[in-house]
Design an enzyme around this catalytic site. Structure first.
Site, PDB file in Angstrom:
ATOM      1  N   ASN A 208       0.851  -1.199   0.000  1.00 40.16           N
ATOM      2  CA  ASN A 208       0.000   0.000   0.000  1.00 40.16           C
ATOM      3  C   ASN A 208       0.885   1.247   0.000  1.00 40.16           C
ATOM      4  O   ASN A 208       2.103   1.147  -0.034  1.00 40.16           O
ATOM      5  CB  ASN A 208      -0.970  -0.016   1.192  1.00 40.16           C
ATOM      6  N   ASP A 277      -3.808  -6.141   4.784  1.00 43.54           N
ATOM      7  CA  ASP A 277      -4.836  -6.956   5.455  1.00 43.54           C
ATOM      8  C   ASP A 277      -4.995  -8.351   4.856  1.00 43.54           C
ATOM      9  O   ASP A 277      -5.413  -9.279   5.535  1.00 43.54           O
ATOM     10  CB  ASP A 277      -6.195  -6.242   5.374  1.00 43.54           C
ATOM     11  N   LYS A 287       8.172 -17.112 -11.401  1.00 44.17           N
ATOM     12  CA  LYS A 287       7.425 -15.966 -11.932  1.00 44.17           C
ATOM     13  C   LYS A 287       6.174 -16.449 -12.686  1.00 44.17           C
ATOM     14  O   LYS A 287       6.274 -17.352 -13.534  1.00 44.17           O
ATOM     15  CB  LYS A 287       8.333 -15.162 -12.869  1.00 44.17           C
ATOM     16  N   PHE A 324      -3.718   3.871  14.773  1.00 42.64           N
ATOM     17  CA  PHE A 324      -3.990   4.893  13.756  1.00 42.64           C
ATOM     18  C   PHE A 324      -5.178   4.446  12.917  1.00 42.64           C
ATOM     19  O   PHE A 324      -5.356   3.250  12.678  1.00 42.64           O
ATOM     20  CB  PHE A 324      -2.779   5.074  12.832  1.00 42.64           C
ATOM     21  N   LYS A 338     -12.700   1.082  15.739  1.00 40.77           N
ATOM     22  CA  LYS A 338     -11.378   0.451  15.749  1.00 40.77           C
ATOM     23  C   LYS A 338     -10.758   0.500  17.152  1.00 40.77           C
ATOM     24  O   LYS A 338     -10.195  -0.479  17.637  1.00 40.77           O
ATOM     25  CB  LYS A 338     -10.483   1.206  14.750  1.00 40.77           C
ATOM     26  N   LYS A 342      -9.941  -2.949  19.160  1.00 37.79           N
ATOM     27  CA  LYS A 342      -8.532  -3.304  19.345  1.00 37.79           C
ATOM     28  C   LYS A 342      -8.015  -2.965  20.745  1.00 37.79           C
ATOM     29  O   LYS A 342      -6.823  -3.077  21.003  1.00 37.79           O
ATOM     30  CB  LYS A 342      -7.692  -2.633  18.251  1.00 37.79           C
TER      31      LYS A 342
END
Ligand SMILES: Cc1cc2nc3c(=O)[nH]c(=O)nc-3n(C[C@H](O)[C@H](O)[C@H](O)COP(=O)(O)O)c2cc1C
Length: 402
Positions: A208, A277, A287, A324, A338, A342
């Site tokens: 990401n 995730d 490959k 975060f 969240k 958590k």
């Protein structure tokens, strides 16, 4: 930032003298009072007029000049210094100080001072690696003098190697950091940063946009404030801050295992990483080739990765946990969800669609939400300032617990 601070800059006779003018300019911009002492050698490279103009003060050179107002210069300078920086520091001056020689104004002021002393050595690689110079530096380190390590690079003499004086911007940052209160000393802080990377085959991966800048800024701020810092980082191109333990990881599972190693002995876990995730269910050992005679699609099955924050939220005992939430919509609602799921102490939420916030940016616009649902939104700040705000919160929770 350096208002009311007097920095004595000792300039010695190395070719990097010209960079010392930049140091003066940067210190002045931060409102420090800069008093420059030049050795005779230094004046062979640059005239005192340069430093006089930049610092706005007379440059000090002579030890045996006429006493004005009964002010013995080496004593008065030594007393008024909040910090003495020697940049560039020659092998000669380092050697003299390490061996108790005080035969010029600079070495005498240093001997008479109780201020923090910082050297920025600059010399040819062979000189820097000479065991005599090494021994002298070790001797000075043992009595509490600090050294800003020179860089490796092309030297003025044409050699390539270690010995190039650290850049003025880094030297000044070091000076500023020296004045920051060590209010997190004896605390162990584990910080995760950056993205993770999930391989699909030996040449492709899923990741990401996280740059790691936020986590690295927190690590720097925490280390500057005296904490023992373990930075667990996914792949980034950022230079890690000095004085921390850096653990490099690739996948989300690697990151979880690394956190597991340190979580039980830490006081604080700050989860600023953006772990991927989902990961491809299978990783091809070769490959994956483009097939010409099939449909124009490649179907990959992804499976869920472990949720690192939730995993440690369940195991949490006395640790403070900070998370975060980077969202594109419903920021407060998702962040609160969240935080609860958590078991975090507080969450730093930011809307990544806003200009000046989120991935790869040097700034961020954050809202901090705590367990009780109290919300504070901050204006746009650079990531080091955001790090400060986060660690101030951590410090206040640590104080409440003790
Ligand atoms: C052109 C030139 C460049 C020099 N550069 C350095 C240097 O980068 N580092 C160093 O330790 N000495 C360097 N020296 C040697 C010092 O100037 C010499 O050791 C001198 O005695 C240092 O005196 P000081 O420490 O009192 O300033 C250089 C000498 C010359 C002539």
């Amino acid at each position: 930032m350096l208002k009311d601070k007097t920095i004595i800059l000792g300039v010695t006779g190395g070719i990097a003298v010209y960079k010392a003018a930049d140091i003066v300019s940067r210190l002045k911009k931060l409102h420090a009072n800069v008093e420059v002492i030049m050795t005779e050698g230094a004046t062979e490279f640059v005239t005192p007029l340069t430093f006089q103009t930049m610092s706005g003060n007379v440059v000090h050179r002579e030890m045996f000049s006429e006493i004005i107002n009964y002010d013995v210069e080496h004593i008065s300078l030594a007393q008024k210094a909040d910090l003495i920086l020697i940049a560039p520091a020659t092998a000669n001056t380092i050697g003299k100080i390490a061996n108790g020689i005080a035969d010029n104004l600079l070495t005498t002021v240093i001997m008479a001072s109780t201020a923090k002393i910082v050297f920025a050595p600059a010399m040819n690689t062979k000189m820097y690696q000479n065991p005599i110079v090494k021994d002298n530096m070790e001797k000075l380190k043992k009595i509490g003098y600090s050294f800003i390590q020179p860089a490796v690079g092309m030297l003025a003499c044409g050699d390539y190697g270690e010995g190039k004086m650290a850049e003025p911007v880094d030297i000044v940052e070091y000076i500023v950091d020296s004045f920051i209160k060590k209010d997190l000393s004896e605390k162990k802080i584990v910080i995760t940063a950056g993205p993770t990377m999930e391989p699909l085959d030996p040449v492709r991966y899923m990741t990401n946009h996280s740059s790691g800048k936020m986590g690295y800024s927190i690590a720097k701020e925490a280390a500057t404030r005296g904490a023992e810092v373990v930075l667990i980082s996914g792949p980034t191109s950022i230079t890690p801050p000095r004085g921390i333990e850096l653990i490099k990881v690739k996948t989300t599972e690697d990151m979880l295992n690394a956190v597991d190693k340190y979580f039980h002995s830490c006081d604080v876990l700050i989860k600023s990483a953006a772990p991927v995730d989902y990961r491809p269910e299978t990783v091809s050992s070769t490959k994956i080739k483009k097939k010409e005679n099939e449909k124009d699609e490649l179907i990959i099955k992804y499976v869920k990765n472990p949720d690192i924050a939730a995993h440690f939220g369940k195991q949490k005992k006395n640790q403070i946990m900070v998370g975060f939430a980077a969202e594109t919509n419903n920021l407060d609602e998702y962040a609160m969800e969240k935080l609860k799921k958590k078991n975090l102490d507080f969450i730093v939420a930011n809307d990544v669609t806003k200009e000046g916030a989120g991935f790869n940016s040097d700034t961020n616009i954050v809202t901090i939400i705590d367990k009780e649902g109290n919300k504070n939104t901050y204006p746009m700040m650079n990531k080091r300032e955001v790090a400060k705000v986060i660690l101030d919160r951590v410090k206040s929770i640590l104080d409440d617990k003790s």
